[in-house]
Design an enzyme around this catalytic site. Structure first.
Site, mmCIF file in Angstrom:
data_model
loop_
_atom_site.group_PDB
_atom_site.id
_atom_site.type_symbol
_atom_site.label_atom_id
_atom_site.label_comp_id
_atom_site.label_asym_id
_atom_site.label_seq_id
_atom_site.Cartn_x
_atom_site.Cartn_y
_atom_site.Cartn_z
ATOM 1 N N ARG A 1 0.858 -1.195 0.000
ATOM 2 C CA ARG A 1 0.000 0.000 0.000
ATOM 3 C C ARG A 1 0.887 1.234 0.000
ATOM 4 O O ARG A 1 1.639 1.459 0.959
ATOM 5 C CB ARG A 1 -0.921 0.016 1.214
ATOM 6 C CG ARG A 1 -1.969 1.126 1.059
ATOM 7 C CD ARG A 1 -2.896 1.213 2.237
ATOM 8 N NE ARG A 1 -3.965 2.177 1.944
ATOM 9 C CZ ARG A 1 -4.445 3.033 2.823
ATOM 10 N NH1 ARG A 1 -3.979 3.053 4.052
ATOM 11 N NH2 ARG A 1 -5.406 3.872 2.470
ATOM 12 N N GLY A 2 0.804 2.009 -1.069
ATOM 13 C CA GLY A 2 1.707 3.143 -1.253
ATOM 14 C C GLY A 2 1.679 4.141 -0.106
ATOM 15 O O GLY A 2 2.727 4.635 0.312
ATOM 16 N N GLU A 3 0.516 4.455 0.403
ATOM 17 C CA GLU A 3 0.412 5.447 1.470
ATOM 18 C C GLU A 3 1.205 5.049 2.705
ATOM 19 O O GLU A 3 1.704 5.901 3.440
ATOM 20 C CB GLU A 3 -1.062 5.637 1.873
ATOM 21 C CG GLU A 3 -1.914 6.308 0.820
ATOM 22 C CD GLU A 3 -3.362 6.448 1.297
ATOM 23 O OE1 GLU A 3 -3.572 6.561 2.523
ATOM 24 O OE2 GLU A 3 -4.269 6.425 0.437
ATOM 25 N N ASP A 4 1.330 3.723 2.949
ATOM 26 C CA ASP A 4 1.996 3.246 4.172
ATOM 27 C C ASP A 4 3.506 3.120 4.007
ATOM 28 O O ASP A 4 4.272 3.503 4.898
ATOM 29 C CB ASP A 4 1.440 1.879 4.588
ATOM 30 C CG ASP A 4 -0.020 1.947 5.029
ATOM 31 O OD1 ASP A 4 -0.515 3.060 5.224
ATOM 32 O OD2 ASP A 4 -0.633 0.870 5.185
ATOM 33 N N GLY B 1 -7.614 2.953 -7.258
ATOM 34 C CA GLY B 1 -9.043 3.072 -6.963
ATOM 35 C C GLY B 1 -9.888 2.465 -8.045
ATOM 36 O O GLY B 1 -11.026 2.097 -7.831
ATOM 37 N N GLU C 1 -5.491 -7.117 -5.864
ATOM 38 C CA GLU C 1 -4.165 -7.562 -6.262
ATOM 39 C C GLU C 1 -3.809 -8.869 -5.538
ATOM 40 O O GLU C 1 -3.290 -9.813 -6.139
ATOM 41 C CB GLU C 1 -3.163 -6.459 -5.876
ATOM 42 C CG GLU C 1 -1.877 -6.443 -6.663
ATOM 43 C CD GLU C 1 -1.101 -5.167 -6.320
ATOM 44 O OE1 GLU C 1 -1.057 -4.269 -7.171
ATOM 45 O OE2 GLU C 1 -0.555 -5.072 -5.199
#
Length: 1071
Positions: A25-28, A58, A92
């Site tokens: 997860r990119g944000e994390d 999204g 994914e």
């Protein structure tokens, strides 16, 4: 998974576009942990795919991303605190798990500041994420369930948890992950087999033994004869599971390499080099290697295969202690010598069996024709080769390749040659095991190969012991090295040997003197033996000779005993049906340990026949009227067998046979007297007087046989009493007196605390024997012959009984008033054909009772509550029964037959039959082209006139059509077949009265059939009965019934059978 690696190992493995696909997860973690991990992988030369396109997040996963996942060797999934909030990440992950299942992709989960249990169970922060998803995607519950399943499955895989590695230091954590990835992408799969026929099922069996879910270190041994496929199976298992370990090593040909200079040390070096991925390791001393293995691998989860071991030193130097290896490690050892597995104390062992005929033909065809079936015109020739080879994969491959593209004439020549001389490469491979034996064990092997295949083990052991070969340990060694097997048939323990091993042994003997038959140590081939005897060319080299004239088409005439004169070292002599017309019996070797002379024409054994060293004297079917004229002193004799010597009137004096252990007089129909000296045989274990139907009494001295374990009096129809003090036979385990005239058992019987089998059934009219159960149809009696005092009061003291047959003794309630509950070890109870109204007290409480037969008890009014472990129950022709117990609730019953009772029996409790611990059974009918039934939990025949209402499908007539029902995840089904039938009025007792059940999947074009067990299906019924068969879940799967398939079950009746109604019930079972 196993099948995927089997196919990979049999061809070249295609190169993936990417080594690693990174899921995160990119944000994390994009700008910290994942970025550092990506950089480390790139520096290590790992071709890694990382999705840098944030803009499309999204939306649905792009085809480019789907292809990237699919084209990667490994997917590394970084589970962070916010991973489950991302619909993109979850989709994914679903694709990644799908690739794992379908193409065998390796998945490595990384738990970055998140507890694996939260991922697995969707608790903590993951629970909050799913609460949002369930609210947002309320209409798509299936998608949410897919996400949950994928998370659970991924979290169950072996991976890396930041909190458990390097005290949470990210740089060291990343280094460990990179090392793991490098090991996995550099993994080289082993070539297994070009044509892996029947391999997958064997791999699955080994996988079960490995218990991959356990964290314990486990060792599994694979044993079997040379060429049986041990290494092939080990390679396939290795390929299937090697990716799940920190490191792995397949150590091939350990036996051969360890014999070289510094060989064991070089194998230790390979082991450490493979697992640690270090090429610089050098080991010059085995003891140093042991220490290095302990120090280097004690914290690593490793997979090690030690292939082809033949010495315990090899094992102790490589895998000597479980403590050397980290939690969850697995070790596989292959060997021809099962004893080594015992010394290593393996957790589980798998003995590789031969291929069955269908598998053998397929493997042979792949090598001989490059297809799965023989070419036109070659089927019978192929079958001849396959029959000769008896399922040995190595031989099938070698002979198939040898015959590839050869003419039919060449094939015929090869097949004929195989009858006499084994294929050279096969012979050399199999001989390795023989050459490793010591001289005495070699002699035992050759004796068995030439003379004793298919013989009773104890019989052969006495002969070999008489030869001074120490057979107890020798035969154990042969068993451990898979050079012989033991087969249990009808109460006998037989020695068996694979046909190719037999041929190898006989070829070794032939090679002793290829051109001079009389100089070989063992002669068994008919033409060779006849030639040697007729020309008197036998020599002192001959130790064993076998000739059976009764098995020959032409007459065999050996005119004189002079033919044996030069064979002074002859130990083993079989001369069945051979009449010597001249010569002195002094010419027989004085070294004889075994003389087998069936149909001996002599009326008395000659006094000049030297028997001083004899261990076994086998004179079955002889013309002997008197064994010898004077008392013979043969102190080494262990077995004397005069069975079916129909002219023998009385036994010999036994005073000189002090070591006799087995005495056989079965079928000696003229025998009227047993010599009083029999009481002197202190070591006698077996006394067989079966079918001596003129024997009226036993001498009282027989009560002195303190070692006697088996006394067989079956069929002694004139023997009406037993000696009063028979109870002194404290060692007696079997008293077999079916068909005798014994009216009363002696009171002393109660002293026999070791008695396990007591058979006392008597004969029934010949016209009704047809209706009996299979094992006991011979032993039945007239109804008029009552035995009011058969059982003494002390009968209940027989506390060791396991089998009791009191069939057709016309016993009344008073006769069986003792408490049968005292027989706590009883396994089989036959009370057929008796007069009692109530079953004996205590039957329901017998914890080990597995068989109960009450057939023809016409006064019996009710069936007792059945014991909890009962498997076989019959109450045929019990015409007064009106009350039935609960037969299925919690029961383990496998065969149930109740017929011709006045009332009908309900089946309401059948759905409650527990199958979890059920006894599964199938049966074979060798006389009908080896028909083998389908496995069933239960088969029954009961007085019932309709298919129960709770059945899924019912129809009047003999066939029923339905569509395959829906199955939910984690479920399978079984099948219960129900057939209501009767006997036609014009019934004439046809032998072929039976049913054939046809199963046809019309959608798939698949057909098969089954038949009732002949002793379950009763054809002597007086009104409608119901036959029931509860097929197992495994058999239901084999019928290939998928949802919506059109499926037909039809019942074909034979003889006087009339099918009235049939039904099918498909109970759901949890997987």
């Amino acid at each position: 998974m196993a099948s995927i690696h089997l196919s990979e190992a049999s061809s070249s493995t295609p190169k993936s576009k990417y080594d690693v696909f990174l899921s995160f997860r990119g944000e994390d973690t994009r700008k910290n942990f994942t970025d550092h991990l990506y950089a480390a992988l790139i520096r290590a030369g790992v071709n890694t795919f990382r999705d840098d396109n944030e803009l499309s997040r999204g939306k649905d996963i792009s085809s480019e991303l789907l292809n990237a996942i699919q084209e990667s060797t490994i997917s590394v999934v970084v589970f962070s605190k916010g991973y489950a909030y991302s619909r993109w990440c979850l989709n994914e992950l679903v694709k990644i798990i799908e690739c794992k299942s379908i193409i065998g992709q390796t998945v490595i989960p990384i738990f970055y500041d998140v507890d694996p249990s939260n991922v697995r169970k969707q608790t903590g922060g993951y629970a909050k994420a799913f609460a949002e998803h369930e609210e947002r995607f309320e209409a798509d519950t299936e998608m949410i369930e897919r996400w949950r399943t994928a998370l659970s499955e991924a979290a169950d895989l072996s991976g890396w948890n930041l909190q458990n590695v390097a005290n949470g230091h990210e740089s060291k954590f990343i280094q460990k992950i990179v090392e793991d990835v490098l090991r996995k992408i550099n993994r080289v799969y082993l070539h297994v087999a070009t044509h892996p026929v029947a391999l997958e099922s064997r791999v699955e069996k080994v996988m079960e033994l490995l218990s991959m879910g356990s964290d314990h270190v486990r060792i599994v041994g694979i044993s079997g004869m040379g060429g049986i496929g041990k290494t092939t199976i080990a390679k396939a298992v290795y390929n299937s599971i090697c990716d799940g370990f920190d490191g792995s090593s397949f150590l091939s040909d350990v036996k051969d390499i360890s014999k070289k200079t510094n060989g064991l040390a070089s194998i230790q070096q390979q082991l450490l080099s493979d697992i640690l991925n270090l090429k610089s390791i050098r080991i010059h001393n085995v003891d140093r290697g042991i220490n290095l293995i302990q120090e280097s691998l004690c914290h690593q989860r490793v997979l090690i295969v030690v292939d082809d071991v033949d010495d315990s030193t090899q094992l102790s130097s490589l895998v000597g202690d479980l403590k050397w290896f980290g939690t969850g490690s697995r070790i596989i050892v292959t060997t021809r010598d099962a004893r080594l597995l015992t010394e290593l104390e393996v957790d589980k062992r798998y003995k590789v069996e031969e291929l069955n005929p269908e598998e053998s033909l397929q493997l042979f065809s792949w090598h001989a024709f490059r297809s799965s079936n023989p070419k036109d015109g070659y089927f019978q020739l192929s079958k001849s080769v396959v029959d000769h080879v008896q399922g040995l994969p190595l031989a099938l491959e070698l002979l198939g390749s040898h015959l590839f593209k050869r003419s039919q004439l060449e094939w015929e020549s090869v097949v004929e040659k195989l009858r006499y001389i084994p294929h050279d490469q096969i012979h050399k491979k199999l001989r390795i095991s023989f050459d490793a034996l010591d001289d005495q064990v070699k002699a035992i092997f050759l004796d068995i190969a030439c003379f004793f295949i298919g013989q009773d083990k104890e019989y052969v052991m006495k002969i070999l012991d008489g030869c001074g070969f120490f057979p107890v340990i020798g035969v154990s060694v042969l068993l451990e090295r898979s050079l012989i097997t033991i087969d249990h048939q009808g109460g006998h323990t037989l020695i068996k040997m694979h046909g190719l091993l037999r041929d190898m042994g006989r070829e070794i003997v032939r090679e002793e003197s290829p051109n001079h038959i009389g100089k070989r140590s063992r002669l068994w081939f008919h033409e060779d033996v006849v030639s040697v005897l007729k020309t008197h060319k036998g020599t002192e080299s001959v130790e064993g000779l076998s000739l059976d004239a009764s098995a020959c088409r032409e007459d065999v005439i050996v005119s004189s005993t002079e033919a044996l004169a030069k064979m002074i070292n002859l130990r083993l002599l079989k001369i069945n049906s051979i009449p010597f017309t001249s010569g002195s019996y002094e010419k027989f070797s004085k070294e004889l340990r075994w003389l087998c002379w069936h149909k001996c024409p002599l009326k008395v054994l000659p006094p000049n026949l030297d028997l001083d060293n004899m261990a076994v004297l086998d004179m079955r079917f002889s013309n002997v009227r008197k064994v010898w004229k004077e008392t013979k002193f043969i102190h080494k004799l262990k077995i004397l067998d005069l069975s079916y010597s129909i002219y023998l009137v009385k036994t010999p004096n036994f005073a000189g046979l002090s070591n006799l252990e087995r005495l056989e007089f079965e079928g000696c129909t003229s025998l009227t007297k047993v010599h009083q000296s029999i009481g002197q045989l202190e070591r006698l274990v077996i006394l067989n007087l079966a079918d001596c139907n003129n024997l009226r009494e036993l001498p009282d001295s027989i009560c002195n046989l303190r070692s006697l374990e088996t006394l067989n009096l079956n069929g002694c129809t004139k023997l009406n009493r037993l000696p009063e003090h028979l109870g002194k036979l404290e060692a007696l385990r079997k008293l077999l007196a079916n068909g005798s005239a014994i009216k009363q058992l002696p009171i002393s019987l109660g002293l026999m605390k070791n008695l396990e089998e007591l058979l006392l059934a008597v004969r029934k009219e010949e016209s009704t024997t047809k209706s009996l159960s299979p094992s006991f149809s011979r032993w039945v009696s007239p109804r008029s012959a009552g035995s009011p005092t058969l059982l003494p009061a002390t009968f209940s003291h027989l506390s060791s009984l396991t089998r009791l047959n009191l069939g057709y003794r016309n016993l009344s309630d008073d006769d069986i008033s003792i408490d049968f509950g005292s027989f706590q070890f009883l396994k089989s109870l036959i009370l057929e054909g008796n007069k009692f109204y109530r079953p004996p007290v205590g039957i329901s409480n017998l914890p080990r009772l597995g068989e109960l037969y009450l057939n023809d008890c016409t006064n019996l009014q009710s069936i007792p509550e059945l014991p909890s472990n009962l498997k076989w129950f019959q109450a045929k022709r019990c015409t007064s029964i009106y009350r039935y117990p609960k037969l299925f609730v919690g029961a383990r019953i496998a065969q149930l037959v109740i017929t011709n009772c006045p009332g009908t029996m309900d089946m309401w409790d059948l759905p409650h039959l527990s199958t979890r611990s059920m006894f599964l059974f199938a049966y074979e009918e060798p006389s009908k082209e080896s028909f083998r039934s389908k496995k069933r939990y239960l088969e029954a025949c009961i007085p019932s006139r309709k298919v129960p209402d709770w059945f899924d499908y019912k129809k009047i007539g003999s066939s029923i059509l339905f569509h395959g029902p829906l199955l939910s995840t984690g479920e399978t089904r079984a099948m219960i077949v129900c057939v209501v039938y009767s006997i036609k009025d014009e019934h004439n007792g046809s032998i072929d009265e039976s049913l054939t059940i046809h199963f046809k999947n019309k959608s798939k074009g698949y057909e098969t059939f089954d038949k009732p067990f002949s002793y379950t299906f009763d054809t002597e019924i007086r009104h409608d009965h119901t036959w029931i068969c509860y097929l197992t879940t495994e058999e239901y799967v084999s019928l290939k019934v998928d949802e919506g398939d059109e499926f037909e079950v039809s019942v074909e009746a034979h003889g006087g059978i009339l099918v009235k109604e049939c039904g099918i019930h498909l109970p759901i079972h949890q997987i």
